[in-house]
Design a protein around this motif. Structure first.
Motif, PDB file in Angstrom:
ATOM      1  N   LEU A   1       0.871  -1.364   0.551  1.00  0.00           N
ATOM      2  CA  LEU A   1      -0.068  -0.351  -0.353  1.00  0.00           C
ATOM      3  C   LEU A   1       1.011   0.947  -0.188  1.00  0.00           C
ATOM      4  CD1 LEU A   1      -3.518   1.171   0.176  1.00  0.00           C
ATOM      5  CD2 LEU A   1      -2.416   1.000   2.483  1.00  0.00           C
ATOM      6  N   ASP A   2       1.671   0.858   0.999  1.00  0.00           N
ATOM      7  CA  ASP A   2       2.989   2.305   0.900  1.00  0.00           C
ATOM      8  C   ASP A   2       3.568   3.121  -0.237  1.00  0.00           C
ATOM      9  OD1 ASP A   2       2.381   2.535   3.463  1.00  0.00           O
ATOM     10  OD2 ASP A   2       4.119   1.859   4.059  1.00  0.00           O
ATOM     11  N   SER A   3       3.857   1.272  -1.239  1.00  0.00           N
ATOM     12  CA  SER A   3       4.583   1.323  -2.243  1.00  0.00           C
ATOM     13  C   SER A   3       3.960   2.095  -3.400  1.00  0.00           C
ATOM     14  CB  SER A   3       5.424  -0.223  -2.834  1.00  0.00           C
ATOM     15  OG  SER A   3       5.569  -0.022  -3.897  1.00  0.00           O
ATOM     16  N   ALA A   4       2.532   1.353  -3.319  1.00  0.00           N
ATOM     17  CA  ALA A   4       1.458   2.118  -4.541  1.00  0.00           C
ATOM     18  C   ALA A   4       1.141   3.716  -4.283  1.00  0.00           C
ATOM     19  CB  ALA A   4       0.406   1.246  -4.213  1.00  0.00           C
ATOM     20  N   ARG A   5       1.204   4.232  -3.286  1.00  0.00           N
ATOM     21  CA  ARG A   5       0.951   6.080  -3.036  1.00  0.00           C
ATOM     22  C   ARG A   5       2.823   6.634  -3.236  1.00  0.00           C
ATOM     23  NH1 ARG A   5      -0.350   4.998   3.101  1.00  0.00           N
ATOM     24  NH2 ARG A   5      -2.765   4.778   2.781  1.00  0.00           N
ATOM     25  N   GLU A   6       3.210   5.930  -3.717  1.00  0.00           N
ATOM     26  CA  GLU A   6       4.869   6.034  -4.009  1.00  0.00           C
ATOM     27  C   GLU A   6       4.703   6.389  -5.618  1.00  0.00           C
ATOM     28  OE1 GLU A   6       9.725   5.548  -3.376  1.00  0.00           O
ATOM     29  OE2 GLU A   6       8.006   4.569  -2.671  1.00  0.00           O
ATOM     30  N   SER A   7       4.791   5.088  -5.525  1.00  0.00           N
ATOM     31  CA  SER A   7       4.076   4.477  -7.341  1.00  0.00           C
ATOM     32  C   SER A   7       3.368   5.833  -7.961  1.00  0.00           C
ATOM     33  CB  SER A   7       4.079   3.227  -7.305  1.00  0.00           C
ATOM     34  OG  SER A   7       3.560   3.303  -8.672  1.00  0.00           O
ATOM     35  N   THR A   8       2.251   5.590  -7.473  1.00  0.00           N
ATOM     36  CA  THR A   8       1.160   7.289  -8.136  1.00  0.00           C
ATOM     37  C   THR A   8       1.982   8.017  -8.235  1.00  0.00           C
ATOM     38  OG1 THR A   8      -0.622   5.538  -7.220  1.00  0.00           O
ATOM     39  CG2 THR A   8      -0.978   7.602  -7.975  1.00  0.00           C
ATOM     40  N   GLN A   9       2.660   8.511  -7.119  1.00  0.00           N
ATOM     41  CA  GLN A   9       3.091  10.181  -7.215  1.00  0.00           C
ATOM     42  C   GLN A   9       4.583  10.068  -8.270  1.00  0.00           C
ATOM     43  OE1 GLN A   9       5.281  10.532  -3.441  1.00  0.00           O
ATOM     44  NE2 GLN A   9       2.695  10.776  -2.486  1.00  0.00           N
ATOM     45  N   LEU A  10       5.039   8.831  -8.153  1.00  0.00           N
ATOM     46  CA  LEU A  10       5.677   9.074  -9.094  1.00  0.00           C
ATOM     47  C   LEU A  10       5.567   8.788 -11.095  1.00  0.00           C
ATOM     48  CD1 LEU A  10       8.651   6.210  -8.147  1.00  0.00           C
ATOM     49  CD2 LEU A  10       8.909   8.403  -7.928  1.00  0.00           C
ATOM     50  N   LEU A  11       4.755   8.660 -11.073  1.00  0.00           N
ATOM     51  CA  LEU A  11       3.765   8.399 -12.239  1.00  0.00           C
ATOM     52  C   LEU A  11       2.706   9.800 -12.575  1.00  0.00           C
ATOM     53  CD1 LEU A  11       1.876   4.761 -12.051  1.00  0.00           C
ATOM     54  CD2 LEU A  11       3.897   5.309 -13.070  1.00  0.00           C
ATOM     55  N   PHE A  12       3.016  10.496 -11.494  1.00  0.00           N
ATOM     56  CA  PHE A  12       2.252  11.417 -11.598  1.00  0.00           C
ATOM     57  C   PHE A  12       3.393  12.627 -12.155  1.00  0.00           C
ATOM     58  CE2 PHE A  12      -1.905  10.635  -9.387  1.00  0.00           C
ATOM     59  CZ  PHE A  12      -2.930  11.556 -10.169  1.00  0.00           C
ATOM     60  N   ALA A  13       4.676  12.904 -11.304  1.00  0.00           N
ATOM     61  CA  ALA A  13       5.623  13.026 -12.142  1.00  0.00           C
ATOM     62  C   ALA A  13       6.165  13.565 -13.326  1.00  0.00           C
ATOM     63  CB  ALA A  13       6.402  12.486 -10.945  1.00  0.00           C
ATOM     64  N   ALA A  14       6.047  11.589 -13.437  1.00  0.00           N
ATOM     65  CA  ALA A  14       6.491  11.101 -15.116  1.00  0.00           C
ATOM     66  C   ALA A  14       5.276  12.002 -16.437  1.00  0.00           C
ATOM     67  CB  ALA A  14       6.795  10.053 -15.316  1.00  0.00           C
ATOM     68  N   PHE A  15       4.197  11.866 -15.064  1.00  0.00           N
ATOM     69  CA  PHE A  15       3.486  12.684 -17.301  1.00  0.00           C
ATOM     70  C   PHE A  15       3.540  13.677 -16.974  1.00  0.00           C
ATOM     71  CE2 PHE A  15      -0.879  14.157 -17.687  1.00  0.00           C
ATOM     72  CZ  PHE A  15      -1.588  13.472 -18.327  1.00  0.00           C
TER      73      PHE A  15
ATOM     74  N   GLY B   1       6.933   0.177 -12.490  1.00  0.00           N
ATOM     75  CA  GLY B   1       6.179  -0.990 -12.933  1.00  0.00           C
ATOM     76  C   GLY B   1       5.201  -0.570 -14.608  1.00  0.00           C
ATOM     77  N   GLY B   2       5.417   0.955 -14.501  1.00  0.00           N
ATOM     78  CA  GLY B   2       5.202   1.400 -15.621  1.00  0.00           C
ATOM     79  C   GLY B   2       6.045   1.615 -16.749  1.00  0.00           C
ATOM     80  N   ALA B   3       5.685   2.439 -17.820  1.00  0.00           N
ATOM     81  CA  ALA B   3       6.222   2.910 -19.168  1.00  0.00           C
ATOM     82  C   ALA B   3       5.196   4.254 -19.570  1.00  0.00           C
ATOM     83  CB  ALA B   3       5.984   1.802 -19.990  1.00  0.00           C
ATOM     84  N   ALA B   4       6.212   4.842 -20.008  1.00  0.00           N
ATOM     85  CA  ALA B   4       5.079   6.227 -20.419  1.00  0.00           C
ATOM     86  C   ALA B   4       5.200   6.497 -22.170  1.00  0.00           C
ATOM     87  CB  ALA B   4       6.292   8.158 -20.629  1.00  0.00           C
ATOM     88  N   PHE B   5       4.246   6.287 -22.818  1.00  0.00           N
ATOM     89  CA  PHE B   5       4.790   6.629 -24.451  1.00  0.00           C
ATOM     90  C   PHE B   5       4.553   8.126 -24.717  1.00  0.00           C
ATOM     91  CE2 PHE B   5       2.946   2.890 -22.403  1.00  0.00           C
ATOM     92  CZ  PHE B   5       3.668   2.071 -23.439  1.00  0.00           C
ATOM     93  N   GLU B   6       5.406   8.056 -25.644  1.00  0.00           N
ATOM     94  CA  GLU B   6       5.215   9.318 -26.785  1.00  0.00           C
ATOM     95  C   GLU B   6       4.856   9.527 -27.658  1.00  0.00           C
ATOM     96  OE1 GLU B   6       7.690  13.208 -28.336  1.00  0.00           O
ATOM     97  OE2 GLU B   6       8.355  12.150 -27.383  1.00  0.00           O
ATOM     98  N   LEU B   7       3.310  10.172 -29.042  1.00  0.00           N
ATOM     99  CA  LEU B   7       3.523   8.865 -29.954  1.00  0.00           C
ATOM    100  C   LEU B   7       2.955   9.500 -30.594  1.00  0.00           C
ATOM    101  CD1 LEU B   7       0.605   7.483 -27.735  1.00  0.00           C
ATOM    102  CD2 LEU B   7       0.034   6.494 -29.013  1.00  0.00           C
ATOM    103  N   THR B   8       3.813  10.015 -31.862  1.00  0.00           N
ATOM    104  CA  THR B   8       4.253  11.008 -33.010  1.00  0.00           C
ATOM    105  C   THR B   8       2.974  10.425 -33.535  1.00  0.00           C
ATOM    106  OG1 THR B   8       5.705  11.491 -31.874  1.00  0.00           O
ATOM    107  CG2 THR B   8       5.275  12.265 -34.151  1.00  0.00           C
ATOM    108  N   PRO B   9       2.332  10.845 -34.351  1.00  0.00           N
ATOM    109  CA  PRO B   9       1.046  10.507 -36.085  1.00  0.00           C
ATOM    110  C   PRO B   9       2.272  11.031 -37.471  1.00  0.00           C
ATOM    111  CG  PRO B   9       0.048  11.929 -34.485  1.00  0.00           C
ATOM    112  CD  PRO B   9       1.198  12.283 -34.189  1.00  0.00           C
ATOM    113  N   VAL B  10       2.371   9.315 -37.348  1.00  0.00           N
ATOM    114  CA  VAL B  10       2.804   9.427 -39.018  1.00  0.00           C
ATOM    115  C   VAL B  10       2.069   9.550 -40.038  1.00  0.00           C
ATOM    116  CG1 VAL B  10       4.273   8.408 -41.165  1.00  0.00           C
ATOM    117  CG2 VAL B  10       4.245   8.205 -38.422  1.00  0.00           C
ATOM    118  N   ASP B  11       0.551   9.990 -40.032  1.00  0.00           N
ATOM    119  CA  ASP B  11       0.255  10.196 -40.794  1.00  0.00           C
ATOM    120  C   ASP B  11      -0.804  11.811 -40.923  1.00  0.00           C
ATOM    121  OD1 ASP B  11       0.828   7.741 -42.707  1.00  0.00           O
ATOM    122  OD2 ASP B  11      -0.995   6.658 -42.536  1.00  0.00           O
TER     123      ASP B  11
END
Length: 559
Positions: free
Chosen positions: A189-203, A275-285
């Motif tokens: 539970l504590d890790s999930a809270r920390e993980s959520t903060q890291l995900l928000f920071a990355a976003f 355990g997550g990932a960030a995606f940047e999507l660049t339209p080609v068409d």
């Protein structure tokens, strides 16, 4: 009624939960004499959230168990052993002897009744004493296992087990272990809270870019407005599959066609500690090119469209086309797609036993010499050798357009290989396990075909679960699963719970990368071609026997 005397041990009838576990083990084809040294080893993620949360708790337990004949074992949500601690060194040696080592998966279907596999199956604490174990190799042990459940999501995260020799069993096993499980769950539970903060920071860091940005965590999805407009649930399932590769293998960049028809360049990076990932999507068409719904093929026809395109090109150049692939991969649909409005006459090699060789041969001669449309000869690999040779001769002179279907080309031999060799225009359909990126769109097309006009769709979680299946029956099996799910849900989202029992739960084996899948298929093909002879299969593949054995274990190939 449960047969509580099923294989009952010397001490008397089995408890009901143990008897049911024995029954499941037997139905899986397991025998009490089955050895534990045949279990498949897999790579483990030592940086996973569960391992990180459990490590301090296991360290403390190891101190408490010092100089005792006890051990504690941690398995993940897939029953894969990821850590273990023990007091006396002799206990570690005993665990090695029964395959209780990190990287080994302990499921009921492979290890029977025990305090890792059975709590994993039942989702509750279970004690297993001596003769209550299904496998003879485990009967000298007593153990208690308890599931680890995430406090927020209520999803199974793993199983914690305490094991000792039968004579060292103690009724305090259960409360001692339950306390440790609670400590691990609190740390999760504590890790999930920390993980959520890291995900928000990355976003927050990524959203400064003008391109569509998406962050996928284990329990969280974040997207800017551009990504939300661009992606739908099917795309999310494909990206989550890519995220799993990024977390384990590192950054990736690839081109991807979204369900809308837009082609994007995807750049994905791991977000450390989440355990997550960030995606940047660049339209080609610049312009989306969706296929008009009224003309869009549905069901298995949609699945065969890609395969039929090169076949049509071949058919335009010549009168003969061979379509090869595994059963259920869409051979028949792809063959019929080449008719282009002309009449189709079908000859199926499976009908030879019922019609007789002479009658079938006469019908073949008539169609190939006089039928004005397209003649489809199904499953040439099932033809008797004499008929295969006769068909080869006729194709040399007959004017008719013909499409032949067969098993994969590397499985053909003798007259069947000679017949295939006379048709230079060949299309080999890939198995569904090699088309995982297409699977969400295939499932959606099949759903639209069997429930036209209904407001039903697959939720991302259900699509992820579908993508994790091995699909030995290919498109035919997927279509059966889609129909089952459609019958369970008349409107709204089809969730994982609506899928048939064969698809339920966590995937039993680790997902293979594209490279591993190709290696898996090559080894399996060599084994089939050599009748399971590993020496000859190794020679055929150009590798040593020891390398072949290691890859069979690592890739989870059953022979």
């Amino acid at each position: 009624m449960v047969d509580l005397t099923l294989g009952e041990p010397d001490s008397g009838p089995l408890r009901e939960e143990i008897a049911l576990s024995w029954r499941r083990s037997q139905l899986s084809g397991l025998r009490p004499s089955s050895p534990t040294d045949r279990l498949t080893w897999a790579e483990i993620d030592r940086g996973s959230r569960l391992v990180r949360a459990a490590a301090p708790v296991l360290d403390q337990m190891a101190e408490q168990l010092a100089d005792t004949p006890l051990s504690v074992i941690l398995a993940d949500r897939n029953a894969l052993i990821v850590d273990r601690r023990f007091g006396e060194r002799t206990v570690g040696t005993a665990l090695d002897g029964i395959g209780v080592v990190p990287g080994i998966q302990y499921l009921e279907e492979t290890t029977g009744t025990n305090a890792i596999a059975t709590p994993h199956e039942l989702r509750r604490g279970v004690s297993v004493h001596g003769d209550e174990h299904f496998l003879e190799a485990l009967k000298r042990f007593a153990c208690y296992g308890h599931p680890i459940v995430h406090p927020v999501t209520k999803r199974l995260q793993g199983v914690l087990d305490i094991t000792a020799r039968s004579e060292d069993a103690n009724p305090l096993f259960a409360p001692f272990l339950v306390r440790a499980v609670k400590d691990i769950e609190q740390r999760l539970l504590d890790s999930a809270r920390e993980s959520t903060q890291l995900l928000f920071a990355a976003f927050q860091s990524a959203r400064r870019r003008s391109t569509p940005v998406l962050v996928l965590g284990e329990e969280l999805v974040l997207a800017n407005a551009a990504a939300a407009d661009l992606l739908d649930a099917t795309d999310h399932a494909v990206l989550r599959d890519l995220a799993a590769d990024v977390v384990s293998l590192g950054p990736k960049s690839r081109r991807l066609r979204l369900c809308s028809g837009t082609v994007v360049q995807v750049r994905a990076e791991r977000i450390v500690g989440t355990g997550g990932a960030a995606f940047e999507l660049t339209p080609v068409d610049a312009v989306r090119t969706p296929v008009p719904r009224r003309r869009k093929p549905t069901g298995t026809a949609a699945a065969a469209t890609t395969a039929a395109t090169p076949a049509r090109t071949a058919a335009a150049a010549r009168h003969r086309v061979l379509i090869a692939g595994e059963p259920g991969s869409g051979r028949t649909t792809a063959a019929r797609a080449l008719a282009d409005g002309h009449d189709v006459a079908v000859l199926d090699a499976a009908d030879v036993p019922a019609l007789g060789v002479r009658r079938w041969a006469a019908h073949m001669d008539e169609l190939l010499t006089s039928h004005p449309g397209l003649t489809v000869v199904e499953s040439l690999h099932l033809l008797p050798a004499a008929l295969a040779a006769r068909l080869s001769r006729i194709l040399d002179t007959a004017p008719a357009r013909a499409v032949l279907t067969s098993a994969p080309l590397n499985e053909l031999s003798g007259e069947h290989a000679c017949l295939a060799g006379r048709i230079p225009d060949r299309v080999e359909l890939p198995p569904l396990r090699a088309r995982r990126e297409e699977l969400p769109e295939l499932a959606r097309a099949m759903l639209a075909a069997c429930r036209p006009g209904r407001a039903v769709r697959f939720a991302p979680g259900a699509l992820e679960l579908l993508a994790a299946q091995p699909w030995p029956g290919n498109l035919r099996e997927l279509e059966a699963v889609v129909r089952y799910a459609a019958d369970a849900r008349s409107a709204g989202d089809i969730t994982a719970r609506d899928l048939p029992p064969s698809c339920q739960g966590s995937p039993r084996k680790h997902r293979l990368s594209a490279w591993e899948q190709a290696e898996h298929d090559a080894i399996l093909s060599a084994l089939r071609a050599t009748g399971g002879n590993k020496v000859h299969a190794a020679e055929r593949l150009g590798i040593s026997r020891s390398t072949l054995y290691n890859r069979i274990r690592s890739l989870g190939i059953t022979v």
